[in-house]
Design an enzyme around this catalytic site. Structure first.
Site, PDB file in Angstrom:
ATOM      1  N   ASP A 168      -5.709  -2.916  -2.654  1.00  0.00           N
ATOM      2  CA  ASP A 168      -4.520  -2.846  -3.513  1.00  0.00           C
ATOM      3  C   ASP A 168      -3.264  -3.154  -2.697  1.00  0.00           C
ATOM      4  O   ASP A 168      -2.158  -3.206  -3.247  1.00  0.00           O
ATOM      5  CB  ASP A 168      -4.428  -1.510  -4.254  1.00  0.00           C
ATOM      6  CG  ASP A 168      -4.365  -0.313  -3.336  1.00  0.00           C
ATOM      7  OD1 ASP A 168      -4.459  -0.495  -2.096  1.00  0.00           O
ATOM      8  OD2 ASP A 168      -4.225   0.814  -3.855  1.00  0.00           O
ATOM      9  N   SER A 169      -3.454  -3.441  -1.394  1.00  0.00           N
ATOM     10  CA  SER A 169      -2.351  -3.984  -0.577  1.00  0.00           C
ATOM     11  C   SER A 169      -1.909  -5.331  -1.147  1.00  0.00           C
ATOM     12  O   SER A 169      -0.860  -5.850  -0.759  1.00  0.00           O
ATOM     13  CB  SER A 169      -2.780  -4.135   0.882  1.00  0.00           C
ATOM     14  OG  SER A 169      -4.021  -4.812   0.978  1.00  0.00           O
ATOM     15  N   ASP A 191     -10.580  -2.089  -4.307  1.00  0.00           N
ATOM     16  CA  ASP A 191      -9.822  -0.842  -4.432  1.00  0.00           C
ATOM     17  C   ASP A 191      -9.625  -0.473  -5.895  1.00  0.00           C
ATOM     18  O   ASP A 191      -9.197  -1.308  -6.707  1.00  0.00           O
ATOM     19  CB  ASP A 191      -8.423  -1.015  -3.822  1.00  0.00           C
ATOM     20  CG  ASP A 191      -8.346  -0.540  -2.385  1.00  0.00           C
ATOM     21  OD1 ASP A 191      -9.182   0.281  -1.975  1.00  0.00           O
ATOM     22  OD2 ASP A 191      -7.436  -0.997  -1.673  1.00  0.00           O
ATOM     23  N   LYS A 233     -13.599   1.182  -3.603  1.00  0.00           N
ATOM     24  CA  LYS A 233     -13.003   2.117  -2.639  1.00  0.00           C
ATOM     25  C   LYS A 233     -11.988   2.990  -3.367  1.00  0.00           C
ATOM     26  O   LYS A 233     -11.185   2.489  -4.151  1.00  0.00           O
ATOM     27  CB  LYS A 233     -12.337   1.355  -1.489  1.00  0.00           C
ATOM     28  CG  LYS A 233     -11.638   2.276  -0.485  1.00  0.00           C
ATOM     29  CD  LYS A 233     -11.345   1.600   0.833  1.00  0.00           C
ATOM     30  CE  LYS A 233     -10.139   0.696   0.836  1.00  0.00           C
ATOM     31  NZ  LYS A 233      -8.866   1.367   0.477  1.00  0.00           N
ATOM     32  N   GLU A 287      -9.201   6.384  -2.780  1.00  0.00           N
ATOM     33  CA  GLU A 287      -8.450   7.147  -1.795  1.00  0.00           C
ATOM     34  C   GLU A 287      -8.490   8.637  -2.115  1.00  0.00           C
ATOM     35  O   GLU A 287      -8.200   9.026  -3.254  1.00  0.00           O
ATOM     36  CB  GLU A 287      -6.985   6.681  -1.756  1.00  0.00           C
ATOM     37  CG  GLU A 287      -6.815   5.249  -1.292  1.00  0.00           C
ATOM     38  CD  GLU A 287      -5.348   4.822  -1.192  1.00  0.00           C
ATOM     39  OE1 GLU A 287      -4.445   5.658  -1.378  1.00  0.00           O
ATOM     40  OE2 GLU A 287      -5.122   3.622  -0.928  1.00  0.00           O
ATOM     41  N   GLU A 322      -7.446   5.651   7.963  1.00  0.00           N
ATOM     42  CA  GLU A 322      -6.227   4.859   8.213  1.00  0.00           C
ATOM     43  C   GLU A 322      -5.198   5.692   8.962  1.00  0.00           C
ATOM     44  O   GLU A 322      -4.867   6.818   8.565  1.00  0.00           O
ATOM     45  CB  GLU A 322      -5.647   4.367   6.858  1.00  0.00           C
ATOM     46  CG  GLU A 322      -4.370   3.568   7.049  1.00  0.00           C
ATOM     47  CD  GLU A 322      -3.965   2.756   5.815  1.00  0.00           C
ATOM     48  OE1 GLU A 322      -4.746   2.694   4.835  1.00  0.00           O
ATOM     49  OE2 GLU A 322      -2.862   2.176   5.844  1.00  0.00           O
TER      50      GLU A 322
HETATM   51  O1  KIV Z   1      -5.436  -1.964   0.412  1.00  0.00           O
HETATM   52  C1  KIV Z   1      -5.807  -2.195   1.564  1.00  0.00           C
HETATM   53  O2  KIV Z   1      -5.614  -3.282   2.129  1.00  0.00           O
HETATM   54  C2  KIV Z   1      -6.485  -1.117   2.285  1.00  0.00           C
HETATM   55  C3  KIV Z   1      -6.728  -1.311   3.745  1.00  0.00           C
HETATM   56  C4  KIV Z   1      -5.469  -1.183   4.496  1.00  0.00           C
HETATM   57  C5  KIV Z   1      -7.780  -0.406   4.252  1.00  0.00           C
HETATM   58  O3  KIV Z   1      -6.802  -0.128   1.712  1.00  0.00           O
END
Ligand code: KIV
Length: 271
Positions: free
Chosen positions: A53-54, A92, A121, A123, A190
């Site tokens: 989600d980056s 994510d 993934k 969090e 992280e």
């Molecule tokens: O969203 C992302 O890119 C991440 C990584 C930094 C692990 O969660």
């Protein structure tokens, strides 16, 4: 470049990642958000591609990952999946899409069905463990994410290193064990002290992937950052392998000059 993709290329699986930990083979993981980048990252032999989600930051220019929506995540992820033959593709779950088990399972099923990805993934630790358990029970592999969890930035108030204090470090190790017991196939840590990651790596049987967390079973970076596209972002943990900002600026500048001067297109570059 090594030929990682052939006609009999085998997909990386969650089981393969476990074997890699057991054999002491390091796991390489990078983000990707689009088809063309996914083709390159997969072809270069990366084991796990994260549609992070980056994307909210590097693709859409938001200050945090909070604005990422499920529809946008699905669009990015489906594009990446179309470019990948070998790597395990992890997506994510965006902010607010797994705040309770019912929403979590419904949204997780949507991401799996509409993108064709391999895993998700999420969090968080004990606060989301029931949701994680229900998603795994639905047949969906889950990667955990502890330490600096950017979706909680408004709770933390800072992107500084997490778990430096003993109580937070203890909770992180407890959460990591809980996520493993709940059935997560791997965990991202992280921006935490390297000594704490080392304890997690030693204490867990599942692979631990680090970002700003020292030596782990594997490493993950945001692809745009490690390629040096974003000139202003240079945290201590980042190693850059190219200066794409300079390469692209130079190439685009020469194109502009050629168009302006009438040098492009020439006789061979037209029909
Ligand atoms: O969203 C992302 O890119 C991440 C990584 C930094 C692990 O969660």
């Amino acid at each position: 470049m090594a030929g990682y993709i052939t006609d009999d290329t085998k997909k990386v699986t969650t089981r393969r990642l476990l074997e890699m930990k057991q054999n002491g083979e390091k796991i390489s993981m990078l983000t990707a958000y689009d088809y063309t980048t996914a083709l390159i990252v997969d072809g270069a032999g990366v084991d796990v591609i994260l549609v992070g989600d980056s994307a909210a930051n590097v693709m859409a220019g938001h200050a945090t990952t909070v604005p990422m929506t499920l529809d946008a995540m699905i669009m990015y992820a489906a594009s990446v999946v179309r470019g990948v033959k070998r790597a395990l593709v992890v997506v994510d779950m965006p902010f607010g899409t797994y705040t309770n088990p019912v929403d979590g399972v419904r949204n997780a099923v949507r991401v799996m069905q509409e993108t064709g990805c391999d895993a998700l993934k999420l969090e968080g630790g004990s606060e989301i463990s029931e949701t994680v358990r229900r998603i795994i029970e639905a047949g969906i592999p889950v990667m955990g994410h502890l330490g600096l969890t950017p979706q909680s930035i408004h709770k933390f108030g800072t992107y500084a290193v997490r778990a430096k204090e003993e109580a937070e470090a203890r909770k992180l190790l407890d959460d990591a064990r809980l996520l493993q017991e709940t059935g997560c196939f791997s965990i991202v840590l992280e921006k935490i002290p390297a000594a704490l990651s080392a304890q997690a790596v030693a204490g867990l049987s599942i692979p631990v992937i680090g970002i700003g967390a020292g030596m782990c079973d594997g490493q993950v970076l945001v692809v745009d950052d490690m390629l040096g596209k974003n000139k202003g972002f240079k945290p201590k943990f980042l190693r850059t392998y190219a200066d794409l900002h300079a390469v692209m600026t130079d190439a685009i500048g020469r194109y502009v000059a050629d168009v302006k001067s009438g040098d492009f297109p020439n006789g061979k570059e037209q029909y």
